[in-house]
Scaffold this motif. Structure first.
Motif, PDB file in Angstrom:
ATOM      1  N   ILE A  26       0.931  -1.336   0.134  1.00 33.85           N
ATOM      2  CA  ILE A  26       0.097   0.051  -0.083  1.00 33.85           C
ATOM      3  C   ILE A  26       0.851   1.325   0.105  1.00 33.85           C
ATOM      4  CG2 ILE A  26      -1.752   1.399   1.314  1.00 33.85           C
ATOM      5  CD1 ILE A  26      -2.566  -1.692   2.215  1.00 33.85           C
ATOM      6  N   TYR A  27       0.642   1.837  -1.217  1.00 32.08           N
ATOM      7  CA  TYR A  27       1.673   3.177  -1.092  1.00 32.08           C
ATOM      8  C   TYR A  27       0.995   4.254  -0.530  1.00 32.08           C
ATOM      9  CZ  TYR A  27       5.098   1.245  -4.655  1.00 32.08           C
ATOM     10  OH  TYR A  27       6.069   0.806  -5.343  1.00 32.08           O
ATOM     11  N   GLY A  28       1.421   5.227   0.300  1.00 35.11           N
ATOM     12  CA  GLY A  28       0.989   6.382   0.871  1.00 35.11           C
ATOM     13  C   GLY A  28      -0.106   5.846   1.826  1.00 35.11           C
ATOM     14  N   ASN A  31      -3.425   5.030   0.800  1.00 41.54           N
ATOM     15  CA  ASN A  31      -4.644   4.014   0.597  1.00 41.54           C
ATOM     16  C   ASN A  31      -4.422   3.516  -0.877  1.00 41.54           C
ATOM     17  OD1 ASN A  31      -5.049   6.215  -1.036  1.00 41.54           O
ATOM     18  ND2 ASN A  31      -7.275   6.687  -0.162  1.00 41.54           N
ATOM     19  N   PHE A  32      -3.146   3.843  -1.654  1.00 40.89           N
ATOM     20  CA  PHE A  32      -3.050   3.142  -2.861  1.00 40.89           C
ATOM     21  C   PHE A  32      -2.488   1.620  -2.791  1.00 40.89           C
ATOM     22  CE2 PHE A  32      -1.076   2.220  -7.019  1.00 40.89           C
ATOM     23  CZ  PHE A  32      -2.333   2.343  -7.940  1.00 40.89           C
ATOM     24  N   HIS A  33      -3.465   0.691  -2.921  1.00 43.68           N
ATOM     25  CA  HIS A  33      -3.334  -0.846  -2.931  1.00 43.68           C
ATOM     26  C   HIS A  33      -2.700  -1.216  -4.068  1.00 43.68           C
ATOM     27  CE1 HIS A  33      -4.650  -4.343  -0.561  1.00 43.68           C
ATOM     28  NE2 HIS A  33      -3.475  -4.523  -0.895  1.00 43.68           N
ATOM     29  N   ALA A  34      -1.125  -1.269  -4.280  1.00 47.14           N
ATOM     30  CA  ALA A  34      -0.501  -1.546  -5.479  1.00 47.14           C
ATOM     31  C   ALA A  34      -0.567  -3.180  -5.678  1.00 47.14           C
ATOM     32  CB  ALA A  34       0.904  -0.912  -5.517  1.00 47.14           C
ATOM     33  N   ILE A  35      -0.312  -3.691  -4.478  1.00 43.09           N
ATOM     34  CA  ILE A  35      -0.063  -5.478  -4.676  1.00 43.09           C
ATOM     35  C   ILE A  35      -1.094  -5.819  -3.584  1.00 43.09           C
ATOM     36  CG2 ILE A  35       1.372  -7.075  -4.294  1.00 43.09           C
ATOM     37  CD1 ILE A  35       2.300  -5.966  -6.809  1.00 43.09           C
ATOM     38  N   PRO A  61       0.694  -5.575 -18.115  1.00 38.06           N
ATOM     39  CA  PRO A  61       0.749  -4.386 -18.486  1.00 38.06           C
ATOM     40  C   PRO A  61       1.213  -3.086 -17.653  1.00 38.06           C
ATOM     41  CG  PRO A  61      -1.901  -5.067 -18.101  1.00 38.06           C
ATOM     42  CD  PRO A  61      -0.789  -5.966 -17.947  1.00 38.06           C
ATOM     43  N   SER A  62       1.653  -1.975 -18.444  1.00 40.50           N
ATOM     44  CA  SER A  62       2.282  -1.078 -17.481  1.00 40.50           C
ATOM     45  C   SER A  62       1.451  -0.582 -16.345  1.00 40.50           C
ATOM     46  CB  SER A  62       2.372   0.300 -18.360  1.00 40.50           C
ATOM     47  OG  SER A  62       2.978   1.182 -17.783  1.00 40.50           O
ATOM     48  N   GLY A  63       2.073  -0.445 -15.192  1.00 42.54           N
ATOM     49  CA  GLY A  63       1.623  -0.108 -14.132  1.00 42.54           C
ATOM     50  C   GLY A  63       0.646  -1.084 -13.084  1.00 42.54           C
ATOM     51  N   CYS A  64       0.981  -2.298 -13.549  1.00 44.14           N
ATOM     52  CA  CYS A  64       0.358  -3.704 -12.870  1.00 44.14           C
ATOM     53  C   CYS A  64       0.956  -4.093 -11.572  1.00 44.14           C
ATOM     54  CB  CYS A  64       0.256  -4.722 -13.821  1.00 44.14           C
ATOM     55  SG  CYS A  64       1.715  -5.500 -14.104  1.00 44.14           S
ATOM     56  N   GLY A  65       2.148  -3.336 -11.260  1.00 44.90           N
ATOM     57  CA  GLY A  65       2.942  -3.801 -10.041  1.00 44.90           C
ATOM     58  C   GLY A  65       4.090  -4.672 -10.009  1.00 44.90           C
ATOM     59  N   LYS A  66       4.569  -4.949 -11.449  1.00 47.52           N
ATOM     60  CA  LYS A  66       5.561  -5.831 -11.452  1.00 47.52           C
ATOM     61  C   LYS A  66       6.841  -5.340 -10.888  1.00 47.52           C
ATOM     62  CE  LYS A  66       5.702  -5.147 -16.244  1.00 47.52           C
ATOM     63  NZ  LYS A  66       4.412  -4.418 -16.118  1.00 47.52           N
ATOM     64  N   SER A  67       7.394  -3.981 -11.016  1.00 44.77           N
ATOM     65  CA  SER A  67       8.274  -3.427 -10.389  1.00 44.77           C
ATOM     66  C   SER A  67       8.073  -3.339  -8.933  1.00 44.77           C
ATOM     67  CB  SER A  67       8.907  -2.128 -10.945  1.00 44.77           C
ATOM     68  OG  SER A  67       9.012  -1.982 -12.428  1.00 44.77           O
ATOM     69  N   THR A  68       6.810  -3.073  -8.635  1.00 44.07           N
ATOM     70  CA  THR A  68       6.861  -2.894  -6.953  1.00 44.07           C
ATOM     71  C   THR A  68       7.100  -4.517  -6.315  1.00 44.07           C
ATOM     72  OG1 THR A  68       5.138  -1.273  -7.310  1.00 44.07           O
ATOM     73  CG2 THR A  68       5.012  -2.285  -5.195  1.00 44.07           C
ATOM     74  N   ALA A  69       6.576  -5.338  -7.054  1.00 42.78           N
ATOM     75  CA  ALA A  69       6.822  -6.696  -6.335  1.00 42.78           C
ATOM     76  C   ALA A  69       8.356  -6.819  -6.546  1.00 42.78           C
ATOM     77  CB  ALA A  69       5.841  -7.632  -7.246  1.00 42.78           C
ATOM     78  N   ASP A 116      14.695  -5.991 -13.783  1.00 38.42           N
ATOM     79  CA  ASP A 116      13.707  -5.231 -14.111  1.00 38.42           C
ATOM     80  C   ASP A 116      13.785  -4.662 -15.602  1.00 38.42           C
ATOM     81  OD1 ASP A 116      11.316  -3.862 -14.209  1.00 38.42           O
ATOM     82  OD2 ASP A 116      11.659  -2.712 -12.391  1.00 38.42           O
ATOM     83  N   GLU A 117      13.078  -5.400 -16.321  1.00 39.27           N
ATOM     84  CA  GLU A 117      13.307  -4.809 -17.912  1.00 39.27           C
ATOM     85  C   GLU A 117      14.716  -4.624 -18.414  1.00 39.27           C
ATOM     86  OE1 GLU A 117       9.946  -3.376 -19.788  1.00 39.27           O
ATOM     87  OE2 GLU A 117       8.450  -3.348 -18.066  1.00 39.27           O
ATOM     88  N   PRO A 118      15.560  -5.492 -18.334  1.00 45.05           N
ATOM     89  CA  PRO A 118      16.899  -5.014 -18.532  1.00 45.05           C
ATOM     90  C   PRO A 118      17.202  -4.716 -20.006  1.00 45.05           C
ATOM     91  CG  PRO A 118      16.685  -7.437 -18.032  1.00 45.05           C
ATOM     92  CD  PRO A 118      15.278  -6.664 -17.703  1.00 45.05           C
TER      93      PRO A 118
HETATM   94  N1  LIG Z   1       6.536   5.352  -5.020  1.00 41.50           N
HETATM   95  C1  LIG Z   1       5.181   5.361  -5.383  1.00 41.50           C
HETATM   96  N2  LIG Z   1       4.233   5.864  -4.743  1.00 41.50           N
HETATM   97  C2  LIG Z   1       2.842   5.810  -5.050  1.00 41.50           C
HETATM   98  N3  LIG Z   1       2.551   4.917  -6.197  1.00 41.50           N
HETATM   99  C3  LIG Z   1       3.334   4.268  -6.743  1.00 41.50           C
HETATM  100  C4  LIG Z   1       4.866   4.361  -6.273  1.00 41.50           C
HETATM  101  N4  LIG Z   1       5.428   3.467  -7.395  1.00 41.50           N
HETATM  102  C5  LIG Z   1       4.592   3.020  -8.192  1.00 41.50           C
HETATM  103  N5  LIG Z   1       3.322   3.370  -7.797  1.00 41.50           N
HETATM  104  C6  LIG Z   1       2.199   3.042  -8.563  1.00 41.50           C
HETATM  105  O1  LIG Z   1       1.803   1.702  -8.161  1.00 41.50           O
HETATM  106  C7  LIG Z   1       1.465   0.972  -9.333  1.00 41.50           C
HETATM  107  C8  LIG Z   1       2.551  -0.190  -9.808  1.00 41.50           C
HETATM  108  O2  LIG Z   1       3.527   0.626 -10.349  1.00 41.50           O
HETATM  109  P1  LIG Z   1       4.978  -0.568 -10.904  1.00 41.50           P
HETATM  110  O3  LIG Z   1       6.026   0.532 -10.806  1.00 41.50           O
HETATM  111  O4  LIG Z   1       4.779  -1.592  -9.721  1.00 41.50           O
HETATM  112  O5  LIG Z   1       4.032  -1.045 -12.239  1.00 41.50           O
HETATM  113  P2  LIG Z   1       4.971  -1.833 -13.300  1.00 41.50           P
HETATM  114  O6  LIG Z   1       4.164  -2.808 -13.521  1.00 41.50           O
HETATM  115  O7  LIG Z   1       6.378  -1.983 -13.040  1.00 41.50           O
HETATM  116  O8  LIG Z   1       4.791  -0.855 -14.725  1.00 41.50           O
HETATM  117  P3  LIG Z   1       5.670  -0.466 -15.930  1.00 41.50           P
HETATM  118  O9  LIG Z   1       5.277  -1.738 -16.698  1.00 41.50           O
HETATM  119  O10 LIG Z   1       5.280   0.627 -16.575  1.00 41.50           O
HETATM  120  O11 LIG Z   1       7.122  -0.219 -15.470  1.00 41.50           O
HETATM  121  C9  LIG Z   1       1.406   2.006 -10.434  1.00 41.50           C
HETATM  122  O12 LIG Z   1       0.038   2.401 -10.376  1.00 41.50           O
HETATM  123  C10 LIG Z   1       2.136   3.126  -9.900  1.00 41.50           C
HETATM  124  O13 LIG Z   1       1.624   4.337 -10.186  1.00 41.50           O
END
Ligand SMILES: Nc1ncnc2c1ncn2[C@@H]1O[C@H](COP(=O)(O)OP(=O)(O)OP(=O)(O)O)[C@@H](O)[C@H]1O
Ligand SMILES: [Mg+2]
Length: 380
Positions: free
Chosen positions: A12-14, A16-20, A38-46, A159-161
């Motif tokens: 959870i970012y901040g 209330n943004f539930h990213a994973i 797809p972009s923004g699905c949370g791959k990098s976060t995980a 991560d997307e090397p």
């Molecule tokens: N530091 C942060 N604070 C708040 N929200 C974040 C932060 N980092 C990422 N997010 C949000 O979390 C979600 C997942 O982001 P993430 O970077 O993990 O996506 P991704 O799957 O790696 O996308 P991409 O393919 O574009 O790299 C996105 O909606 C992003 O906006």
């Protein structure tokens, strides 16, 4: 042993943004696991939570059996390779590769031996005394890999090397990374949004959407037994074509077309049995449609040809089928010509269909996929 195990991991970012959401699966020792979506699905976060670069909001992460939620990144025994490989421009290849070992305080002879070995593995030996500016993109990427492998970590996280490389080099490098990983047998997690990269590199692939794991399976199983419409459409290029249809007994009504579904399909998908006017979504892969004048089949539909792309080995034929087209939730998946949603078929190159023809299209009915229109899950 460097098994990586995720148990109900949330981010959870901040406020209330539930990213994973409740991410749960195990990566076996030595396995090559790909995260795709797809972009923004949370791959990098995980990935960053596994690396320790991002805190885990809840859940349990184990590397090699040890809970590492609160362990420093440098003590997790992992090496990361990023999209921007950030080499030191003023250092030679040798110094770049040696850098993490220098930081770890290894002695000079050990460093020299490991750098030589990594350079041999990556075919960088002739370039050891050059600076990054004098290397090609692929060579720079190999130096970044070298910096990861000299540490002999328990796991690689990437991560997307390859996203900074041109298309041809990407294809070459993805084969190199896959074979390097197979030789080193180091547990690897590789993030990409490119489903072709995912399918060709991974022992298994985890498909994410909106922070939720959709399916984790071998590339072949993802392709042949997707759990829902999203995975079905995301994996495979061109995408699976999805339409609303009605199943009445063994007869499928697709717009104004009607054909029979073979018994083998009902044997494989018992939940379809005995359907009386059941509304569902039918999925047809491009390779399961062909020119019926050349390849007659028991299932055949009429379609209007919008566009033919002759590729030599095959023809991509864009077709208008008079049934409601379904969006699988992947914005990149749709073929949309002149605002008319079209299906894409891979016809054999001998087909003589042209734009504006009304074509007879053979359907490999035994290969069709079926989904529940409400839950969007596969019907088995
Ligand atoms: N530091 C942060 N604070 C708040 N929200 C974040 C932060 N980092 C990422 N997010 C949000 O979390 C979600 C997942 O982001 P993430 O970077 O993990 O996506 P991704 O799957 O790696 O996308 P991409 O393919 O574009 O790299 C996105 O909606 C992003 O906006
Ligand atoms: Mg990312």
């Amino acid at each position: 042993m460097a098994e990586i195990s995720l148990n109900k991991i949330n981010k959870i970012y901040g406020d209330n943004f539930h990213a994973i959401h409740d991410l749960t699966f195990d990566i076996k020792d030595g396995e090559f696991m790909v995260f795709v979506g797809p972009s923004g699905c949370g791959k990098s976060t995980a990935l960053r939570m596994i690396a320790g670069l991002e805190s885990i909001s809840s859940g349990e992460l184990r590397i090699g059996g040890r809970i590492v939620n609160d362990v420093d990144p440098k003590d997790r025994d992992i090496a990361m390779v990023f999209q921007s490989y950030a080499l030191y421009p003023h250092k030679t290849v040798r110094e770049n590769i040696a850098f993490p070992l220098l930081m770890a305080g290894l002695d000079k002879a050990e460093i020299a031996a490991r750098v030589e070995a990594a350079a041999r593995t990556l075919e960088l030996t002739p370039h050891l005394d050059r600076k990054p500016a004098h290397l090609s993109g692929g060579q720079r990427q190999r130096v970044a890999m070298g910096r990861a492998i000299v540490r002999q970590p328990a796991a690689f996280l990437m991560d997307e090397p390859l996203s900074n490389l041109d298309a041809k080099l990407r294809v070459q490098m993805r084969a190199e990374i896959a074979s390097l990983q197979r030789n080193l047998k180091v547990t690897t997690i590789y993030v990409t949004h490119d489903q072709v990269e995912a399918m060709t590199m991974g022992d298994r692939v985890a498909v994410l959407k909106g922070g939720v794991l959709q399916q984790v399976d071998t590339p072949q199983n993802l392709y042949s037994r997707p759990v829902n419409m999203f995975v079905a459409a995301f994996i495979g290029s061109p995408s699976m074509n999805l339409y609303e249809a009605t199943l009445d007994g063994t007869e499928l009504k697709l717009g104004s077309n009607t054909f029979n579904i073979p018994a083998s399909v009902f044997a494989q998908r018992p939940s379809l049995n005995g359907a009386i006017r059941r509304h569902l979504v039918v999925g047809i892969r491009p390779e399961h449609m062909n020119d019926a004048t050349l390849h007659p089949a028991s299932a055949e539909i009429k379609a209007h040809v919008k566009l033919v792309e002759a590729l030599g080995s095959e023809a991509m034929v864009h077709l208008v089928i008079d049934a409601p087209w379904i969006d699988a939730g992947d914005p990149d998946a749709a073929s949309d010509i002149g605002h008319e949603r079209t299906a894409v078929a891979r016809f054999s190159p001998k087909s003589s269909v042209r734009a504006d023809d009304n074509a007879r299209v053979a359907i490999a009915a035994e290969e069709l996929h079926f989904f529940d229109p409400q839950t969007r899950k596969s019907l088995w």
